[in-house]
Design an enzyme around this catalytic site. Structure first.
Site, PDB file in Angstrom:
ATOM      1  N   GLU A 229       0.796  -1.057   0.178  1.00 33.26           N
ATOM      2  CA  GLU A 229       0.024  -0.032   0.050  1.00 33.26           C
ATOM      3  C   GLU A 229       0.879   1.144  -0.051  1.00 33.26           C
ATOM      4  O   GLU A 229       1.270   1.618   1.177  1.00 33.26           O
ATOM      5  CB  GLU A 229      -0.922   0.043   1.169  1.00 33.26           C
ATOM      6  CG  GLU A 229      -1.976  -1.242   1.335  1.00 33.26           C
ATOM      7  CD  GLU A 229      -3.139  -1.106   0.462  1.00 33.26           C
ATOM      8  OE1 GLU A 229      -3.269  -0.016  -0.047  1.00 33.26           O
ATOM      9  OE2 GLU A 229      -3.994  -1.949   0.552  1.00 33.26           O
ATOM     10  N   CYS A 263      -2.417   9.337   2.356  1.00 32.50           N
ATOM     11  CA  CYS A 263      -2.017   8.744   0.925  1.00 32.50           C
ATOM     12  C   CYS A 263      -3.143   8.884   0.163  1.00 32.50           C
ATOM     13  O   CYS A 263      -2.787   9.334  -1.251  1.00 32.50           O
ATOM     14  CB  CYS A 263      -1.818   7.124   0.976  1.00 32.50           C
ATOM     15  SG  CYS A 263      -3.302   6.279   1.922  1.00 32.50           S
TER      16      CYS A 263
HETATM   17  P1  NAP Z   1       8.385   4.927   4.497  1.00 35.90           P
HETATM   18  O1  NAP Z   1       9.586   5.815   4.561  1.00 35.90           O
HETATM   19  O2  NAP Z   1       8.431   3.858   3.411  1.00 35.90           O
HETATM   20  O3  NAP Z   1       8.066   4.035   6.030  1.00 35.90           O
HETATM   21  C1  NAP Z   1       6.788   3.314   6.046  1.00 35.90           C
HETATM   22  C2  NAP Z   1       7.449   2.263   6.936  1.00 35.90           C
HETATM   23  O4  NAP Z   1       8.497   1.523   6.329  1.00 35.90           O
HETATM   24  C3  NAP Z   1       8.231   2.273   8.177  1.00 35.90           C
HETATM   25  O5  NAP Z   1       7.752   1.449   9.234  1.00 35.90           O
HETATM   26  C4  NAP Z   1       9.608   2.559   7.976  1.00 35.90           C
HETATM   27  O6  NAP Z   1      10.541   2.280   8.919  1.00 35.90           O
HETATM   28  C5  NAP Z   1       9.680   1.152   7.019  1.00 35.90           C
HETATM   29  N1  NAP Z   1      10.817   0.862   6.005  1.00 35.90           N
HETATM   30  C6  NAP Z   1      11.174   1.853   5.124  1.00 35.90           C
HETATM   31  N2  NAP Z   1      12.095   1.385   4.430  1.00 35.90           N
HETATM   32  C7  NAP Z   1      12.379   0.188   4.960  1.00 35.90           C
HETATM   33  C8  NAP Z   1      13.185  -0.901   4.578  1.00 35.90           C
HETATM   34  N3  NAP Z   1      14.202  -0.673   3.525  1.00 35.90           N
HETATM   35  N4  NAP Z   1      13.172  -2.147   5.388  1.00 35.90           N
HETATM   36  C9  NAP Z   1      12.360  -2.259   6.298  1.00 35.90           C
HETATM   37  N5  NAP Z   1      11.338  -1.335   6.743  1.00 35.90           N
HETATM   38  C10 NAP Z   1      11.358   0.021   5.788  1.00 35.90           C
HETATM   39  O7  NAP Z   1       7.201   5.831   4.447  1.00 35.90           O
HETATM   40  P2  NAP Z   1       6.687   7.094   5.013  1.00 35.90           P
HETATM   41  O8  NAP Z   1       7.366   8.225   3.985  1.00 35.90           O
HETATM   42  O9  NAP Z   1       7.163   7.043   6.335  1.00 35.90           O
HETATM   43  O10 NAP Z   1       5.111   7.043   4.767  1.00 35.90           O
HETATM   44  C11 NAP Z   1       4.308   7.814   4.259  1.00 35.90           C
HETATM   45  C12 NAP Z   1       3.940   7.187   2.718  1.00 35.90           C
HETATM   46  O11 NAP Z   1       3.039   6.171   2.952  1.00 35.90           O
HETATM   47  C13 NAP Z   1       3.669   7.954   1.825  1.00 35.90           C
HETATM   48  O12 NAP Z   1       4.000   7.860   0.773  1.00 35.90           O
HETATM   49  C14 NAP Z   1       2.066   7.602   1.744  1.00 35.90           C
HETATM   50  O13 NAP Z   1       1.385   7.968   0.650  1.00 35.90           O
HETATM   51  C15 NAP Z   1       2.069   6.179   2.051  1.00 35.90           C
HETATM   52  N6  NAP Z   1       0.725   5.506   2.626  1.00 35.90           N
HETATM   53  C16 NAP Z   1       0.241   4.827   1.814  1.00 35.90           C
HETATM   54  C17 NAP Z   1      -1.169   4.248   2.220  1.00 35.90           C
HETATM   55  C18 NAP Z   1      -1.856   3.109   1.509  1.00 35.90           C
HETATM   56  O14 NAP Z   1      -2.682   2.646   2.130  1.00 35.90           O
HETATM   57  N7  NAP Z   1      -1.613   2.906   0.036  1.00 35.90           N
HETATM   58  C19 NAP Z   1      -1.462   4.770   3.512  1.00 35.90           C
HETATM   59  C20 NAP Z   1      -0.905   5.484   4.445  1.00 35.90           C
HETATM   60  C21 NAP Z   1       0.409   6.173   3.792  1.00 35.90           C
HETATM   61  P3  NAP Z   1      11.370   3.353   9.298  1.00 35.90           P
HETATM   62  O15 NAP Z   1      10.290   4.567   9.963  1.00 35.90           O
HETATM   63  O16 NAP Z   1      12.127   2.824  10.569  1.00 35.90           O
HETATM   64  O17 NAP Z   1      11.972   4.076   8.423  1.00 35.90           O
END
Ligand code: NAP
Length: 456
Positions: A229, A263
């Site tokens: 997602e 999102c």
């Molecule tokens: P993110 O950086 O990808 O982080 C999300 C989660 O993934 C966190 O727990 C992060 O941990 C973890 N993570 C990131 N890279 C990783 C890796 N290489 N290995 C393991 N875990 C990893 O996302 P964000 O920027 O914080 O969140 C916002 C994004 O989420 C936006 O793009 C938004 O649109 C999207 N979103 C999508 C939905 C949907 O349902 N489609 C819903 C809500 C949000 P850390 O915090 O430790 O880095």
């Protein structure tokens, strides 16, 4: 990796957590696997339903106290956080009511014998979740999977560790046995090791494209089923017959809810030339009337962003947009408050060659485009790497439905901003990911659809 609650309103570090050891990881896997073995045979659904019912009760009883935990972790308005707790409780109600129906064996007609599909647990699920809806994101994967009989290991965002801990503690308090939901403060490498473990059979992530690519790569390397997602750049397509007063009412929730960090927030407003000037004037009025301040104060209407890092990233994107020809119609001024506030901003004149054209702006920034004919508007809505949701807003609902069907997206809302309810499947296409959460589809994501065939 530092797991810390840094309150984005006060900038104070409120909690810090030690990284989980490899021994704790092994314990979570062992506990989860033991439960899976018990649950796989189909036993225990009645008890699991009772636990989820209790979880719903606890969520409702502690609504404001739990909401405050989220507000302190990532800054959302207390009223929005309370709404999130309510929504999680509604997931409990929905899945408890539907579990027997969704998990019942499904007969298959074949003239050659007797066949049916059992809906069985498949193993431990590794869930990687973001900070923007700290409880909701966990609840929407944990509740259905727990009822299926799939234990879960959770790696939540490093900036909302207290919410993750409190949610997992609440699940235990509701009566779930150890291993049902284990929250760990793990590194990316440890997440990779967990995904590789043979006791884990599913991986779900909500987060950015970058995070999704990394985790999906680990899942693919280990042949683990996964759902992603990811981000969105949702279009809000205003039809030429839209009622401008109704539009004005929807703008705050469509773009500014959760400080724009949703999102499925509408991020690109595509407006016909007959309404363009008036739309901009109304949007400016809405944006100029927000009250920034303490998210625990119920009179505040715009929360700080979740972190300094997020605010700086958004500012960099807005600067890039402007350097490449965008016009600031409103906003983009510093906010004289210590928290991580971003002034609501309206940008116009973003051309296709602007690097921001195809990027998600994850904060209170609205981009407005003008169109002359509907085909051009649909083409613009589809001109995105993402395909999560979109809104079509107009008086002629039949026409709006025709337009909705032409947009490449996982979800469309007609005459409403984005919404998430337990019975509505949630997810996207293209770089917004794959798979669905919530509804029956979400519950089936990690079910082993086990065919049994008896020859005559
Ligand atoms: P993110 O950086 O990808 O982080 C999300 C989660 O993934 C966190 O727990 C992060 O941990 C973890 N993570 C990131 N890279 C990783 C890796 N290489 N290995 C393991 N875990 C990893 O996302 P964000 O920027 O914080 O969140 C916002 C994004 O989420 C936006 O793009 C938004 O649109 C999207 N979103 C999508 C939905 C949907 O349902 N489609 C819903 C809500 C949000 P850390 O915090 O430790 O880095």
């Amino acid at each position: 990796m530092a797991y810390k609650t840094v309150n984005p309103y006060t900038n104070e570090v409120e909690h810090e957590y030690e990284q989980s050891s490899n021994q704790e990881v092994e314990q979570a896997l062992a506990n989860g696997y033991r439960l899976y073995q018990q649950w796989r045979a189909g036993d225990g659904l009645a008890e699991r339903k009772a636990i989820i019912t209790k979880l719903g009760q606890l969520l409702r009883e502690r609504r404001t106290e739990l909401a405050e935990v989220m507000t302190r972790d990532m800054g959302k308005l207390i009223g929005e956080a309370e709404g999130e707790v309510d929504l999680c409780a509604s997931f409990c109600d929905y899945y408890v009511e539907k579990a027997d129906e969704f998990l019942a064996p499904e007969p298959i007609y074949t003239p050659s014998g007797n066949a049916y599909v059992l809906k069985q647990a498949s193993g431990i699920i590794m869930a990687v979740e973001p900070w923007n809806f700290p409880f909701y994101q966990i609840a929407r994967v944990f509740i259905p999977n727990f009822l299926v009989g799939n234990p879960m290991i959770l790696k939540d965002a490093s900036n909302c560790p207290t919410s993750a801990k409190v949610f997992a503690d609440l699940v235990s308090e509701a009566g779930a046995p150890d291993g049902s939901l284990t929250n760990l403060f793990v590194s990316y490498d440890q997440v990779g090791d967990i995904i590789a473990d043979k006791r884990v059979q599913g991986v779900c992530l909500t987060g950015s494209e970058r995070g999704g690519q990394s985790v999906a790569t680990e899942a693919a390397r280990n042949l683990k089923k996964n759902t992603m997602e990811l981000g969105g750049n949702d279009a809000f397509l205003v039809m030429p017959d839209a009622d401008i007063d109704k539009l004005e009412e929807v703008i705050p929730s469509a773009r500014l809810y959760n400080a724009g960090q949703v999102c499925t927030s509408s991020k690109r407003f595509i407006v016909p030339d007959n309404l363009y000037d008036e739309f901009l004037a109304r949007a400016k009025k809405v944006f100029a009337n927000v009250k920034m301040g303490d998210p625990l104060d119920r009179s505040t209407t715009l929360a700080p962003m979740n972190s300094k890092r997020a605010k700086e990233k958004l500012q960099k994107q807005v600067d890039t947009a402007i350097e490449n020809g965008a016009t600031v119609y409103y906003g983009n001024e510093p906010v004289d408050l210590p928290g991580q506030f971003f002034m609501p901003t309206i940008l116009t004149d973003i051309t296709k060659d602007n690097p921001i054209f195809d990027q998600e702006l994850f904060g209170p920034v609205m981009v407005v485009y003008k169109y002359h004919n509907l085909d051009e508007a649909i083409e613009l809505a589809n001109d995105s790497s993402y395909g999560l949701g979109n809104t079509i807003f107009g008086e002629d609902v039949k026409k709006a439905r025709e337009v909705a069907a032409k947009i490449e997206a996982g979800m469309s809302w007609i005459n409403a901003g984005w919404a998430s309810l337990p019975e509505l499947p949630f997810g996207g296409v293209k770089h917004s990911g794959y798979g669905r959460e919530l509804a029956k589809q979400g519950m089936m994501s990690f079910v082993n659809e086990h065919l049994v065939y008896e020859a005559e």
